[in-house]
Design an enzyme around this catalytic site. Sequence first.
Site, PDB file in Angstrom:
ATOM      1  CG  ASP A   1      -6.526  12.428   9.288  1.00 13.75           C
ATOM      2  OD1 ASP A   1      -5.353  12.141   8.982  1.00 13.75           O
ATOM      3  OD2 ASP A   1      -7.085  13.469   8.903  1.00 13.75           O
ATOM      4  CD1 TRP A   2      -0.015   9.112  10.140  1.00  9.62           C
ATOM      5  CD2 TRP A   2      -1.937   8.599   9.142  1.00  9.62           C
ATOM      6  NE1 TRP A   2       0.224   8.079   9.251  1.00  9.62           N
ATOM      7  CE2 TRP A   2      -0.930   7.748   8.622  1.00  9.62           C
ATOM      8  CE3 TRP A   2      -3.237   8.445   8.664  1.00  9.62           C
ATOM      9  CZ2 TRP A   2      -1.177   6.765   7.664  1.00  9.62           C
ATOM     10  CZ3 TRP A   2      -3.503   7.472   7.704  1.00  9.62           C
ATOM     11  CH2 TRP A   2      -2.480   6.643   7.212  1.00  9.62           C
TER      12      TRP A   2
END
Length: 731
Positions: free
Chosen positions: A237-238
């Site tokens: 995930d970012w």
Amino acid sequence: MKTETYEVQIGKLLEQLTLEEKIGMIHGAGLFRTEGVERLSIPPLFFSDGPMGVRAEFADNEWRNTGTTDDFVSYLPCNSAVASTWNRELAGEEGRVLGEEARGRGKDMILAPGINIKRSPFCGRNFEYMSEDPYLISELVVPMVKGIQQSDVAACVKHFAANSQETERLWVDTKVSPQTLEEIYFPGFRAAVQKGGVHAVMGAYNLLNGEHCCTSKKLLNGTLRRDWGFDGVVVSDWGGVHDTREAAEAAIDVEMEVTYDFDQQYLAEPLLKMVRSGEISEALIDEKVRNILRLMFRLHMIGEKRETRKTGTYNSREHQDTVLKIARESVVLLKNEEECLPLDAKKVKRVAVIGQNAAAIHSNGGGSAEIKALYEISPLLGIKKLLGGNVKVEYAPGYYIPGKEAQGSVNWQADSTKKDWGKTSEEAEVSDETKECRKRFREEAVALAKECDTVIFVGGLNHDFDSEGYDRTTLTLPYEQDALIGELLAVRPDTVIVLYAGSPVAMPWNEQAKAVLWSYYAGMEGGTAIAEILFGKENPSGRLAESFPKDANDCPAHTIGTFAKKDVVEYKEGVMVGYRYYDTVDTPLYYGFGHGLSYSRFVYKYMTVRPVTASAETGGTMDAPRYELAVTVKNDSLRAGKEVVQVYVAPKERQDDRPAHKLCAFEKMELMPGEEKTVTLLLTAAAFSVYDEKQHAFAEKMGSYEIEAGSSSRDIRLRREREHFLSHPGR
């Protein structure tokens, strides 16, 4: 000449790549892309958020929308709405549209679907997820993944795993037992990998039993790669990676970030230095690149079939028609006393439509689920379109929403990955001005209701409450909507209540209301679908994919386990999630799991249960059939409709930490007026199995079981008892 397999070609490409080029392929070189290797014709990977449609175009190095009028897209029903259809075919159609639009926009991977368990009704991202039930999720995620990937686009199922709160989402440590993981939180992901053939998996932000999910060897190297045989790409995930060595040694392939210093990502320059110094083996980088290249071959991004890659399309008429079809089956009729619905369009002359959600647009909010919708039909617009010019439709907002302050220059996504960042969706202290506005709005709405022959209230939540980055703190409807609904029902007891939201809300007026219609964020044609159901153009067939509790304190995530803590969250409720808990202890609910009414009346007549002899090849697997059920249902009405036959398995000899029953099969069937139809369903070994932590495996349990068939978990119509023996081959 025999064509080389792409595994051989991958090996040859790896030999030609420099270390610097390999490093460029495994981390973000832009907010939504990696680096390619032009000299070897290896393109970058382009990503997009997309639970509800392909997100707008952003600049490479800042959260700034760069699109003009070319990045408007179809706005799709959220995953909660898709799950409410209980329709595998429509889940596949949603995936197909999303995949075609992603490819049409030039994307290689769409960051969807989201399938985390709805552990608490307070989770801010619940609208992006499907259900509280792992079996229902598993049955719907497979066709959705396959639908997406038809267009040479990778689906990226998320967030792996046990990511059920937004509070302190990057740093909270979720403590979950192996049995709970295997029975509740893993099945959807396992099905996506082993049955759906998903090409990518996104790691979750949170820690799981002490390890960050994006760099957890136990979760990624062990469960995902070794146990499930996943050979696709794992994406962080970012901002979900926090250590270079951990990321290098874990089975994660691509690190992505919300900040713009791409060369300083953990899998960028820091990794390059550690490999050159001999601290980390280059072989670990090779394995990550191998997985990326394999994905590119599968998507026809490289190799001999590159010219055959599908082009996709977006904003087609067919996509809009499909969105409407899904929306129609997602709307749930919760209550309909005295056959208050459907309304007769020929008899109404003056309609009052009251409530901000009647006119609101939702596509542009929710965090990473936000998109630029080509259009969005609100309920008010849907009603006006349907009724036409001979009916006077008057709108009153009914409740007042204070204006939001303008956002600063720093995007919320960058801020949301900072430690101790976290806001809640609680309303700010109400000012005297706001109180006065709400009083005036209510008075105007009630006055209008008295004058009209039909009153429709449309309220609920919005993306100030249903959103990435924070959790709700109450089930109470915001903006004093309950007071307004109470006053409307006092002057017009036949007021139709329509709620538009992403997760359950309190309904203190439920006993007084005669008709209650529920819709999740249902996409660009959501307002059309609501209008058609209100006025009988469509027969509602949606069913709840989660329970609607009356009190959040009844939720096991809050009373047995913990929720929204900032350091450690304990899933002490174990497998007793959602209806598994509520039905076991007979908790009062507004509406139970699987509930949904129709304008038709369905009678359950017969059920037969026949043992199935498993083959030697499948006898020991969880998917091996054990019983074949035949359930006969009759449409005892004058209107065609759709019924969802739900089958639950209930052990006669229960343990305190085990649920009273669990969903094990379902089928949606359409019946004409007076038609009687028999649907066949299979119960597999999984229906009678429990995960044994000592054996590290599922084991079937002998004993007496009751097979239940009904219209919801709390509306069981037929029952049959069976003695289950382990008589299949291999045991």
